[in-house]
Enzyme design. Structure first.
Site, PDB file in Angstrom:
ATOM      1  N   SER A  94       0.829  -1.205   0.000  1.00  0.00           N
ATOM      2  CA  SER A  94       0.000   0.000   0.000  1.00  0.00           C
ATOM      3  C   SER A  94       0.857   1.247   0.000  1.00  0.00           C
ATOM      4  CB  SER A  94      -0.912   0.016   1.220  1.00  0.00           C
ATOM      5  OG  SER A  94      -0.265   0.589   2.346  1.00  0.00           O
ATOM      6  N   ASP A  95       0.287   2.351  -0.471  1.00  0.00           N
ATOM      7  CA  ASP A  95       0.953   3.635  -0.322  1.00  0.00           C
ATOM      8  C   ASP A  95       0.774   4.113   1.121  1.00  0.00           C
ATOM      9  OD1 ASP A  95       2.422   5.876  -0.967  1.00  0.00           O
ATOM     10  OD2 ASP A  95       1.315   6.287  -2.818  1.00  0.00           O
ATOM     11  N   ALA A  96       1.619   5.044   1.506  1.00  0.00           N
ATOM     12  CA  ALA A  96       1.671   5.448   2.909  1.00  0.00           C
ATOM     13  C   ALA A  96       0.353   6.079   3.356  1.00  0.00           C
ATOM     14  CB  ALA A  96       2.817   6.423   3.129  1.00  0.00           C
TER      15      ALA A  96
END
Length: 980
Positions: A242-244
C-alpha cells in the site's frame, strides 16, 4: 554421549524449491506472527531465527532518503534518453548501491519502490518528474530496463525487488486521495494498463503499489483489477504494497467503508499484502486484521495468501540463503564507473529543442550565464544526498575559462523594513556543523526537523540584503548573503538555516501580501504555517494564530511577486499573540538590471531557467500553468532585449510553454543529478552531440490542455496520440548537431509480425546518436484510433559517414484495439500507415501496409445485453463503481446529463421490451434505436448499490441499429437488457 543437532527445517534448505520452503515457514508461524507480517515493518520472529523485514526503499533515480548516494537524472530525464540499455545500467548501479549501503546500515531495504510507470498524460501533474513518458510503449521499455537492472541477472536470486508505482490512472495531486479517475474500458486497456502489463510480463517486477486515488469510484487499494489483470500477467507471486497512509484513507478521507476492520479486510482480499500505515508502528494494522478475523470479514487463509507473497520476495532476495546469495557481496558505492554513468545519463537526457546555428559554442565564445538555475544542482523529494555536485556555471567556467564567463543570477536584492523603521537582520551564526538536509538518512524524511541551533532573525538599523526569487503564483524564497534560505523550524522562529528549500511541508517559502488597497506595506506570510511573520523582542517568528493573522490579504503587485495561494502546512507557533508585522520592500537591485549588464557585452547569453522541484509542482501540488514564472520570463526578456544571441536552457521536471521563435536556441533537460552541469556544458560546447528526445508533448498554451481530472485520453484528444492541435514541440522531438539520412524503407508481414527495414546514415563529420522512431496510423478505422502510435524505437550511435540497416519486428497484436463490443482485443483488417522518422511529426519515410484481421461483429444484445460502461462514445458521462467489490456503472458527471452511444447492436428479429438495472438518485433514462424511443423514470433507490430492474416498452425492428441512451439526474446505469 553428545546429542545430535536438531534437523535443519525445510525452509532453511536451499535444495528445495522456494514454494515448498515458503509453505514450510508459513506453517511454523502463529496466527499473530502472520498478522504482524502484514505491516510494512514486519518484526523478527526470534524463535525461528527470522529477521525483521521492511518493504519500501525509495530508489527512483538513485538510493533516496538514506544519506549520500549517486544521484542520476530524474526519471523523466531517463525517459528522455530513449535508451533502455543505458537505463538498465543505471538500475544495476542503483541496486549495487542499495546492497552496499545495506551492508553498513540495515535500515536500507532491498524491496525498492521503483520505478514509477504512471503515464505523463497531463503536463501540469505535480509528479511529472517521476514518470518516464506519456506513451505506454516507451514507458514500459524504460521501466522494464530499470527493473531488470534493479533485479540483477541471476536466474534465482534478486539483487533488489522492484515494486512499480502507482496503480492505476494516477495523474493528479489535487485531491489525490478523494478524486476518482473515470476510465472507460478502451482507455483502461489501451493506455493505463499497458505500461504496467508489459513491464510485469518482462519478469523483473516483484510487485506494485496502488495509488491514492479512486478509479471509477472505487479506491485503488480495493481494486478488482489487481486480481483480474495484474496477477494474470505472471506466474510469480507479486507483492502489493500500500501507499503510505492509504489503508486509513479508505475510512478517514474517502469514507468508502464505515470501519477500519472492513476497510483492511477488503484491501487484503482485493490483493494488498503489505500495509504502509502509522509509520513504524504495526500495532494498529494488526489490531484491525484481528478485528476483521473475529468478525468473519477475513479468514486465516486470506492472511496466509498475503504473507506467502511477502515471504516469496524475501526468499528471492536471498535472505534465508546467506551463503548462496550471489548478491551478498555485490555492492558497489560511488565508484568511478557510477560517476561516469551519471555523467553519461545526464548527457543523453539533454534535448535540443531549437537551434539557428549558435550551437555548439565556439571555444573562444564570451558567455553571459544568467538565470536562477545557472549555479544550482537541484534535488527532488526522491533524491539521495549529493556526494558530487556540478552546476552549469561551474562546468562552463571549467570548459571555457572563468575569464570568458560572466554570471548574473537574476535575483531581486531586497531589504525588508519594519513599521518601526528597522530592517530584518541575519545575526552572525556560531561555528557549527552544516550538514546537508537528509545527510544522515531517514526512513521518513517528512519527519526531519528544521535547524534550531542558529539564532533567529532580528532587526537593526541597516539590515541584511536578501536574494528574493518569485517561483510563480507569488511563492517566494529569501536567501541570506551566506547562501542560507530563510526557514521556519518547529519552534516558529525565522532563521537563515536551510541549504535549499525542501521537506514534505516546505518551510522556506513565503508570500508578500499587500496590506491595504493603496499602501506600500506588505505582510510576509510563511506558507508552511499559513501565517504572517511578526517581530518580537526575542526574534522574528511566525505570528500566533488570530483572526488578523489568518485573514487573507491582497497579494502584492510589484517586480518581486504576483499570485495566489500556495502550499499551506503546519509549523510551530512561538510566544503569545504577536502582531503580524507590516514590511516595506526596499529593492536594492532588480535582477533584470544585472542580467542586462551581463548580456550586453557577451557573444552568447545562456539563460538557465526552470523549476525548483520542491516548489509549485511536486508531490502534493499540481502546477497551475505551463508558463514560466513571471520572474523568469522577465529575465529571459531582458536577456533577449540586450542580446539577440540568447539561448534558453531549461532545467525542469516538466514542460513549459514559451516563444521559441525569438531565441537563437533552446535546450531542455530534467534535473540531471550530480553531473547535470558537466553534461550541459559538454553538450553546449559540442563535446557530445545532443540526442535526447521529448518523452511527452510540449503544448503551446494552457488552452490546449484538458481538465486535469479528465482521464479520457481518447474522447479528450490527449497526448500526441490524439491531440489535433499544433504543439510547441511534438512527442519524440529533439535536434542534433549532425544531419542524419533515412532511406530504403522496406516492409513485410511474416510470422505474426510486421518487419520494417530501413537505413540510417550519419551525414555529418562527428560521431553522434540518432533516435529512430517507428509509428503507425490506421488509415480508415471504424472507431477513433491514434493519429500516431509509437511501435518501436532505437537509439543508434553512428560514426561520420556510417550507414546502418535497422530492422524492427512488430507483433501484429500491437495494431489491435480494445473492442468494447467483444470485451477483447481485435485487430481490424485494413490499411495502416508505417511512419519512420526522427519524431512523431518529423516523418522521413512512409509506407502503407494492408493487414488481415477480424472483421467487426454486431453486439449480441439479445443474448448478453449491454454493460453500460461498454459504450463506444459518450458525452458528460462518468464511470462509477457498480458494487464496492467489482464492476462499473455509468452516471452523469456532476448529476447532469450524459449521452451514451452503443454502435451496431444486433436486435435479430426485433425486441419489444428494454430492462434497465438502475440505482442511486431519481432520474430519467431516454433510449432510441431503429426509430423506436422510450423514456424510463427511475424513482431512485435507498443507496448507490441498491439496484433495481425497471422495464419499459421499446419496439425495435429486427436488424442492426445504433442505440442511444441519455441519462438525466444522479442515477446509475449498470446494464441494459432486451427481450422480444
Amino acid at each position: 554421549m553428545t546429542a545430535s543437532p536438531p534437523p535443519t527445517p525445510p525452509f532453511r534448505d536451499p535444495r528445495l524449491p522456494f514454494a515448498k520452503r515458503v509453505d514450510d515457514l508459513l506453517s511454523r508461524l502463529t496466527r499473530d506472527e502472520k498478522v504482524s507480517f502484514l505491516h510494512q515493518f514486519a518484526p523478527a520472529v526470534e524463535r525461528l531465527g527470522v529477521a525483521a523485514f521492511r518493504t519500501g526503499q525509495e530508489a527512483l533515480h538513485g538510493v533516496a532518503w538514506m544519506g549520500p548516494a549517486t544521484v542520476f537524472p530524474q526519471a523523466v530525464g531517463l525517459g528522455a534518453t530513449w535508451n533502455p540499455e543505458l537505463v538498465r545500467r543505471v538500475g544495476e548501479a542503483v541496486s549495487r548501491e542499495v546492497r552496499a549501503m545495506r551492508a553498513r546500515d540495515e535500515r536500507v531495504g532491498l524491496n525498492v519502490w521503483s520505478p514509477t510507470v504512471n503515464l505523463l498524460r497531463h503536463p501540469l501533474w505535480g509528479r511529472n518528474e517521476e514518470g518516464y513518458s506519456e506513451d505506454p510503449l516507451l514507458t514500459s521499455a524504460i521501466a522494464t530496463a530499470y527493473t531488470r537492472g534493479l533485479r540483477g541477472d541471476h536466474p534465482v536470486y534478486w539483487r533488489t525487488a522492484p515494486v512499480l508505482k502507482h496503480w492505476l490512472a494516477h495523474n493528479n495531486e489535487t485531491g489525490r486521495d478523494v478524486t476518482s479517475s473515470s476510465v472507460r474500458p478502451r482507455v483502461l486497456h489501451e493506455y493505463d494498463l499497458r505500461a504496467f502489463r508489459a513491464t510485469v510480463e518482462a519478469g523483473a517486477v516483484a510487485g506494485v503499489m496502488p495509488a491514492y486515488n479512486l478509479v471509477n469510484g472505487r479506491p485503488n487499494h480495493v481494486s478488482p483489477h489487481l486480481r483480474e489483470h495484474l496477477r494474470t500477467w505472471t506466474d510469480q507471486e507479486l507483492l502489493v504494497c500500500s501507499d503510505a497512509g492509504a489503508p486509513s484513507n479508505l475510512v478517514d478521507s474517502e469514507h468508502y467503508f464505515d470501519t477500519h476492520e472492513e476497510a483492511t479486510a477488503a484491501a487484503l482480499v482485493a490483493g494488498v499484502d503489505s500495509f504502509t500505515d502509522h509509520g513504524t508502528d504495526g500495532s494498529p494494522i494488526a489490531a484491525r486484521v484481528r478485528g476483521a478475523l473475529e468478525r468473519g470479514l477475513l479468514s486465516e487463509a486470506d492472511v496466509d495468501t498475503a504473507v506467502r507473497r511477502q515471504l516469496s520476495v524475501r526468499f528471492r532476495l536471498g535472505e534465508f540463503d546467506p551463503d548462496d546469495d550471489p548478491h551478498a557481496h555485490s555492492g558497489a558505492f560511488d565508484t568511478p564507473e557510477h560517476r561516469e554513468l551519471a555523467r553519461e545519463a545526464a548527457e543523453q537526457a539533454v534535448v535540443l529543442l531549437r537551434n539557428d546555428g549558435v550551437l555548439p559554442l565556439a571555444p573562444d565564445t564570451r558567455l553571459a550565464v544568467v538565470g536562477l538555475l545557472a549555479d544550482e544542482c537541484k534535488l527532488d523529494w526522491y533524491s539521495g544526498t549529493l556526494i558530487h555536485r556540478s552546476t552549469p556555471l561551474e562546468a562552463l567556467y571549467e570548459r571555457f575559462g572563468a575569464e570568458r564567463v560572466r554570471f548574473a543570477e537574476g535575483v531581486d536584492r531586497v531589504r525588508l523594513r519594519t513599521s518601526a523603521g528597522t530592517f530584518l537582520h541575519v545575526p552572525p551564526a556560531p561555528e557549527a556543523p552544516d550538514p546537508a538536509r537528509g545527510a544522515q538518512g531517514a526512513l521518513d524524511p517528512a519527519l526531519l526537523a528544521g535547524r534550531t541551533d542558529l539564532p533567529p532573525l532580528t532587526t537593526d538599523a541597516v539590515g541584511t540584503e536578501f536574494a528574493l526569487v518569485d517561483w510563480g503564483d507569488g511563492v517566494l524564497t529569501l536567501r541570506a548573503p551566506d547562501g542560507r534560505y530563510l526557514a521556519v523550524a518547529e519552534d516558529g522562529y525565522v532563521r537563515a538555516s536551510a541549504d535549499q528549500p525542501g521537506g514534505w511541508v516546505v518551510q522556506e517559502t513565503f508570500r508578500l501580501e499587500r496590506r491595504g488597497e493603496h499602501g506600500t506595506g506588505h505582510l510576509l506570510r510563511h506558507l508552511g504555517a499559513g501565517r504572517p511573520v511578526s517581530v518580537a523582542a526575542d526574534g522574528v517568528k511566525v505570528a500566533a494564530r488570530t483572526a488578523e493573522t489568518t485573514e487573507p490579504a491582497e497579494t502584492a503587485e510589484m517586480p518581486v511577486t504576483a499570485g495566489t495561494a500556495g502550499t499551506a502546512g503546519t509549523a510551530g507557533t512561538a510566544g503569545t499573540a504577536e502582531t503580524a508585522e507590516v514590511f516595506e520592500v526596499v529593492v536594492a537591485e532588480h535582477g533584470t538590471d544585472a542580467v542586462r549588464r551581463a548580456a550586453a557585452d557577451a557573444d552568447v547569453v545562456l539563460v538557465v531557467a526552470g523549476n525548483d522541484p520542491h516548489i509549485r509542482g511536486r508531490e502534493t501540488e499540481d502546477r497551475t500553468t505551463l508558463r514560466l514564472p513571471a520572474h523568469q520570463e522577465r529575465l529571459l526578456e531582458a536577456a533577449r532585449a540586450a542580446n539577440p544571441r540568447t539561448v534558453l536552457v531549461l532545467v525542469s521536471a516538466y514542460p513549459y510553454a514559451f516563444a521559441p521563435g525569438r531565441l537563437a536556441a533552446a535546450l531542455w533537460t530534467a534535473h540531471g543529478g550530480q553531473a547535470a552541469g558537466t553534461a550541459l556544458a559538454r553538450v553546449l560546447a559540442g563535446d557530445v552531440a545532443p540526442a535526447g528526445r521529448l518523452p511527452q508533448t510540449w503544448y503551446a498554451d494552457d488552452a490546449d490542455l484538458p481538465d486535469l481530472l479528465d482521464y479520457d485520453v481518447i474522447g479528450g484528444r490527449q497526448t500526441y496520440r490524439y491531440f489535433e492541435g499544433t504543439p510547441l514541440f511534438p512527442f519524440g522531438h529533439g535536434l542534433s548537431y549532425v544531419p542524419f539520412g533515412y532511406a530504403d524503407l522496406v516492409t513485410a508481414v511474416a510470422d505474426g509480425a510486421l518487419h520494417v527495414f530501413f537505413t540510417l546514415t550519419n551525414a555529418g563529420d562527428t560521431t553522434a546518436d540518432e533516435v529512430a522512431q517507428l509509428y503507425t496510423r490506421a488509415v480508415e478505422p471504424s472507431v477513433p484510433r491514434p493519429r500516431r502510435e509509437l511501435l518501436a524505437h532505437r537509439r543508434v550511435t553512428l560514426a561520420p559517414g556510417e550507414t546502418r540497416r535497422l530492422e524492427f519486428a512488430v507483433p501484429l497484436r500491437a495494431f489491435a484495439f480494445w473492442d468494447v463490443a467483444r470485451g477483447d482485443w481485435r485487430l481490424e483488417p485494413g490499411r495502416y500507415d508505417v511512419l519512420v522518422g526522427a519524431s512523431s511529426e518529423d516523418v522521413r519515410l512512409r509506407a502503407t501496409v494492408t493487414l488481415d484481421g477480424e472483421p467487426a461483429a454486431p453486439r449480441p444484445v439479445l443474448r448478453r445485453g449491454l454493460s453500460a460502461a461498454d459504450f463506444d462514445e459518450h458525452g458528460g458521462a462518468a464511470l462509477v463503481d457498480r458494487t464496492k467489490a467489482a464492476g462499473d456503472a455509468v452516471t452523469p458527471a456532476s448529476g447532469g446529463t450524459a449521452e451514451l452511444l452503443y454502435r451496431a447492436c444486433d436486435f435479430v428479429t426485433g425486441v419489444r421490451t428494454v430492462r434497465l438495472e438502475l440505482a442511486g438518485g431519481a432520474g430519467t433514462v431516454e433510449l432510441s434505436a431503429g426509430g423506436a424511443r422510450a423514456t424510463v423514470e427511475s424513482p431512485g433507490t435507498p443507496g448507490p448499490y441498491d439496484y433495481t430492474t425497471v422495464e419499459a416498452p421499446l419496439p425495435v425492428a429486427g436488424g442492426t441499429h445504433d442505440l442511444r441512451v441519455t441519462l438525466r439526474g444522479p442515477l446509475r446505469l449498470a446494464h441494459v437488457g432486451f427481450s422480444g
